[in-house]
Design a protein around this motif. Structure first.
Motif, PDB file in Angstrom:
ATOM      1  N   CYS A   1       0.853  -1.185   0.000  1.00 10.17           N
ATOM      2  CA  CYS A   1       0.000   0.000   0.000  1.00 10.17           C
ATOM      3  C   CYS A   1       0.895   1.243   0.000  1.00 10.17           C
ATOM      4  O   CYS A   1       2.005   1.215   0.524  1.00 10.17           O
ATOM      5  N   GLY A   2       0.375   2.318  -0.546  1.00 10.42           N
ATOM      6  CA  GLY A   2       1.051   3.618  -0.487  1.00 10.42           C
ATOM      7  C   GLY A   2       2.466   3.543  -1.022  1.00 10.42           C
ATOM      8  O   GLY A   2       2.731   3.021  -2.114  1.00 10.42           O
ATOM      9  N   THR A   3       3.393   4.038  -0.211  1.00 11.14           N
ATOM     10  CA  THR A   3       4.796   4.080  -0.623  1.00 11.14           C
ATOM     11  C   THR A   3       5.352   2.675  -0.863  1.00 11.14           C
ATOM     12  O   THR A   3       6.151   2.469  -1.776  1.00 11.14           O
ATOM     13  N   SER A   4       4.910   1.724  -0.061  1.00 13.52           N
ATOM     14  CA  SER A   4       5.401   0.354  -0.252  1.00 13.52           C
ATOM     15  C   SER A   4       4.933  -0.211  -1.589  1.00 13.52           C
ATOM     16  O   SER A   4       5.647  -0.979  -2.244  1.00 13.52           O
TER      17      SER A   4
ATOM     18  N   SER B   1       5.940  -4.157   3.116  1.00 13.19           N
ATOM     19  CA  SER B   1       5.418  -3.278   4.164  1.00 13.19           C
ATOM     20  C   SER B   1       6.537  -2.781   5.065  1.00 13.19           C
ATOM     21  O   SER B   1       7.377  -3.562   5.499  1.00 13.19           O
ATOM     22  N   GLN B   2       6.533  -1.492   5.335  1.00 14.69           N
ATOM     23  CA  GLN B   2       7.485  -0.942   6.304  1.00 14.69           C
ATOM     24  C   GLN B   2       7.165  -1.489   7.683  1.00 14.69           C
ATOM     25  O   GLN B   2       7.988  -2.128   8.312  1.00 14.69           O
ATOM     26  N   SER B   3       5.924  -1.245   8.133  1.00 12.10           N
ATOM     27  CA  SER B   3       5.537  -1.598   9.500  1.00 12.10           C
ATOM     28  C   SER B   3       5.371  -3.099   9.674  1.00 12.10           C
ATOM     29  O   SER B   3       5.540  -3.627  10.772  1.00 12.10           O
TER      30      SER B   3
ATOM     31  N   THR C   1       0.318  -3.404   8.295  1.00 16.15           N
ATOM     32  CA  THR C   1      -0.778  -2.814   7.495  1.00 16.15           C
ATOM     33  C   THR C   1      -1.862  -3.864   7.234  1.00 16.15           C
ATOM     34  O   THR C   1      -1.599  -4.928   6.681  1.00 16.15           O
TER      35      THR C   1
ATOM     36  N   VAL D   1       5.628   9.830   9.811  1.00 12.62           N
ATOM     37  CA  VAL D   1       4.473   9.197   9.148  1.00 12.62           C
ATOM     38  C   VAL D   1       4.771   8.946   7.669  1.00 12.62           C
ATOM     39  O   VAL D   1       4.382   7.923   7.121  1.00 12.62           O
ATOM     40  N   VAL D   2       5.451   9.877   7.031  1.00 15.84           N
ATOM     41  CA  VAL D   2       5.775   9.656   5.620  1.00 15.84           C
ATOM     42  C   VAL D   2       7.063   8.844   5.505  1.00 15.84           C
ATOM     43  O   VAL D   2       8.044   9.086   6.198  1.00 15.84           O
ATOM     44  N   SER D   3       7.019   7.891   4.626  1.00 16.11           N
ATOM     45  CA  SER D   3       8.136   6.967   4.482  1.00 16.11           C
ATOM     46  C   SER D   3       9.156   7.535   3.491  1.00 16.11           C
ATOM     47  O   SER D   3       8.794   7.987   2.410  1.00 16.11           O
TER      48      SER D   3
ATOM     49  N   LEU E   1       3.140  11.564  -4.200  1.00 13.51           N
ATOM     50  CA  LEU E   1       2.531  11.183  -2.911  1.00 13.51           C
ATOM     51  C   LEU E   1       3.209  11.931  -1.761  1.00 13.51           C
ATOM     52  O   LEU E   1       2.535  12.464  -0.867  1.00 13.51           O
ATOM     53  N   LYS E   2       4.557  11.999  -1.790  1.00 10.81           N
ATOM     54  CA  LYS E   2       5.286  12.709  -0.727  1.00 10.81           C
ATOM     55  C   LYS E   2       4.817  14.154  -0.649  1.00 10.81           C
ATOM     56  O   LYS E   2       4.535  14.663   0.429  1.00 10.81           O
TER      57      LYS E   2
ATOM     58  N   GLU F   1       1.240  14.403   0.814  1.00 10.72           N
ATOM     59  CA  GLU F   1       1.124  14.031   2.223  1.00 10.72           C
ATOM     60  C   GLU F   1       1.565  15.130   3.169  1.00 10.72           C
ATOM     61  O   GLU F   1       0.942  15.331   4.197  1.00 10.72           O
TER      62      GLU F   1
ATOM     63  N   VAL G   1      -1.435   1.710   9.275  1.00  8.40           N
ATOM     64  CA  VAL G   1      -2.879   1.652   9.086  1.00  8.40           C
ATOM     65  C   VAL G   1      -3.322   0.217   9.364  1.00  8.40           C
ATOM     66  O   VAL G   1      -3.309  -0.640   8.485  1.00  8.40           O
TER      67      VAL G   1
HETATM   68  O1  M6R Z   1       3.859   0.164   6.800  1.00  7.43           O
HETATM   69  P1  M6R Z   1       3.507   0.071   5.365  1.00  7.43           P
HETATM   70  O2  M6R Z   1       4.670   0.167   4.439  1.00  7.43           O
HETATM   71  O3  M6R Z   1       2.701  -1.189   5.053  1.00  7.43           O
HETATM   72  O4  M6R Z   1       2.556   1.284   5.074  1.00  7.43           O
HETATM   73  C1  M6R Z   1       1.930   1.449   3.833  1.00  7.43           C
HETATM   74  C2  M6R Z   1       1.395   2.850   3.662  1.00  7.43           C
HETATM   75  O5  M6R Z   1       0.391   3.113   4.612  1.00  7.43           O
HETATM   76  C3  M6R Z   1       2.488   3.909   3.766  1.00  7.43           C
HETATM   77  O6  M6R Z   1       3.509   3.687   2.842  1.00  7.43           O
HETATM   78  C4  M6R Z   1       1.919   5.309   3.545  1.00  7.43           C
HETATM   79  O7  M6R Z   1       1.535   5.483   2.203  1.00  7.43           O
HETATM   80  C5  M6R Z   1       2.938   6.377   3.989  1.00  7.43           C
HETATM   81  N1  M6R Z   1       2.262   7.450   4.644  1.00  7.43           N
HETATM   82  C6  M6R Z   1       3.771   6.885   2.844  1.00  7.43           C
HETATM   83  O8  M6R Z   1       4.550   7.979   3.127  1.00  7.43           O
END
Ligand code: M6R
Length: 361
Positions: A58-61, A105-107, A110, A156-158, A241-242, A245, A358
């Motif tokens: 999702c998102g940046t990932s 996924s970073q976290s 998600t 919050v922003v990756s 996106l950056k 955000e 999220v």
């Molecule tokens: O932790 P995740 O990589 O799974 O999160 C996915 C997105 O929610 C995350 O990349 C989001 O788009 C960030 N706010 C990007 O800066």
């Protein structure tokens, strides 16, 4: 602890040379011009049997996964694409045993990604994780995978995790490629490129004062267009996106080739375009897009390997191998978004309406 930085975002952007160094460390095998990834749980025979790769995030990932898919296609010659995990889940996808699924996924928490992984596993698919947080839910649920070793990302922003995720995909693509049809000399070429990344990132970050000046110039825009082609398109998506955000400036990202199919109607002096223009096989095509924009009096900021005549400003980044260029071209645009938001007085580490992870649908 922000270590002397005013925001976590700035700290994390600044850490990227070290972070990339970390994801490379101990993994390169010069003897066979390949890389070793400890926890993949995928032997050579299985790797040869993969007929398709589907990357979910999702998102940046998701954007990092798009670049990852391009790397896997070009280095391992396996058809690959990326899709938002949430979309994948809800279209009752055909799950195929010869497809390798990769959750990004970073976290690692998600919800949409985790639910896609669980659905895939329930259907008997093989799922790998490309995850930053060690021991997280997605890492535990996957059959194997690799950690991206970006270190803790607080903002919050990756930013740094995006870069490291793409590098992790380059390693995976090289690994799969060298098991399949990538030659020793091609493997060597990519390894040499990978080794150059940390110093090249440092070089880009040293350019911050110039990027800040440009950001302050563009900070008045109501909306911005980001364009790129093939490898440059996910870079454009991520940069837009950056900007959205943290600055709340409306931004669109399009493949440069799609401009004439509609979005060109938007181009006028008040809508600046940020163009990704690498010195690769598409250089002339990208330049043609700059001409189309200039002909409509659009302002252009190019991110390129050399000065672009049609652009009003060019941010020059060091050249690497074509396949690895997207890793570097997004970095000045992280700083661009940062300084635009700063000039507009935004709360950078806490953008409105957003959460770091999220964990709900
Ligand atoms: O932790 P995740 O990589 O799974 O999160 C996915 C997105 O929610 C995350 O990349 C989001 O788009 C960030 N706010 C990007 O800066």
């Amino acid at each position: 602890d922000m270590g002397g930085h005013d925001t976590y975002m700035h700290k994390e952007i600044s850490e990227q040379a070290d972070a990339v160094d970390r994801v490379l460390r101990g993994r390169i095998d010069d003897r066979f011009s390949t890389v070793h990834l400890g926890g993949l749980n995928l032997d050579a025979r299985e790797a040869r049997g993969i007929r398709r790769v589907k990357i979910l995030g999702c998102g940046t990932s998701y954007h990092a996964g798009m670049i990852g898919a391009g790397l896997i296609e070009s280095l391992a010659r396996i058809p690959a694409d990326a899709e938002p995990a949430s979309e994948f889940r809800y279209r009752n996808p055909v799950v195929d045993p010869d497809t390798l699924y990769i959750a990004v996924s970073q976290s690692g928490e998600t919800y949409d990604v985790l639910a896609a992984v669980q659905e895939l596993k329930r259907k008997g698919a093989r799922v790998l994780g490309v995850v930053n947080v060690v021991g997280s839910a997605i890492a535990r649920e996957a059959d194997g995978g690799t950690y991206v070793h970006a270190g803790p990302e607080v903002c919050v922003v990756s930013t740094k995790c995006f870069t490291n995720t793409v590098v992790a995909f380059a390693l995976l693509a090289l690994h799969l490629g060298r098991i399949r049809d990538l030659s020793v000399s091609e493997g060597k070429r990519i390894i040499e490129g990978l080794r150059k990344l940390p110093a090249q990132i440092t070089e880009i970050l040293e350019n911050e004062a110039e990027i800040k000046k440009l950001a302050e110039e563009y900070a008045g825009a109501k909306s911005m267009m980001f364009i790129g082609r093939v490898r440059g398109y996910p870079v454009a998506l991520e940069a837009s996106l950056k900007l959205k955000e943290i600055s709340y400036i409306h931004a669109e990202a399009y493949p440069a080739s799609e401009l004439k199919h509609g979005p060109l109607a938007l181009i006028e002096p008040a809508l600046p375009t940020v163009a990704i223009v690498p010195d690769d096989e598409l250089l002339e095509k990208n330049r043609a897009a700059l001409e189309e924009i200039k002909a409509r009096s659009g302002r252009i900021l190019a991110v390129a390997h050399r000065e672009q005549e049609k652009a009003d400003h060019t941010i020059i980044v060091p050249k690497n191998e074509n396949e690895l260029d997207p890793i570097l071209m997004g970095i000045p645009l992280q700083l661009f978004a940062y300084h635009t938001a700063l000039a507009m007085g935004r709360d950078i580490d806490k953008p409105r309406n957003l959460a770091k992870s999220v964990t709900v649908e």
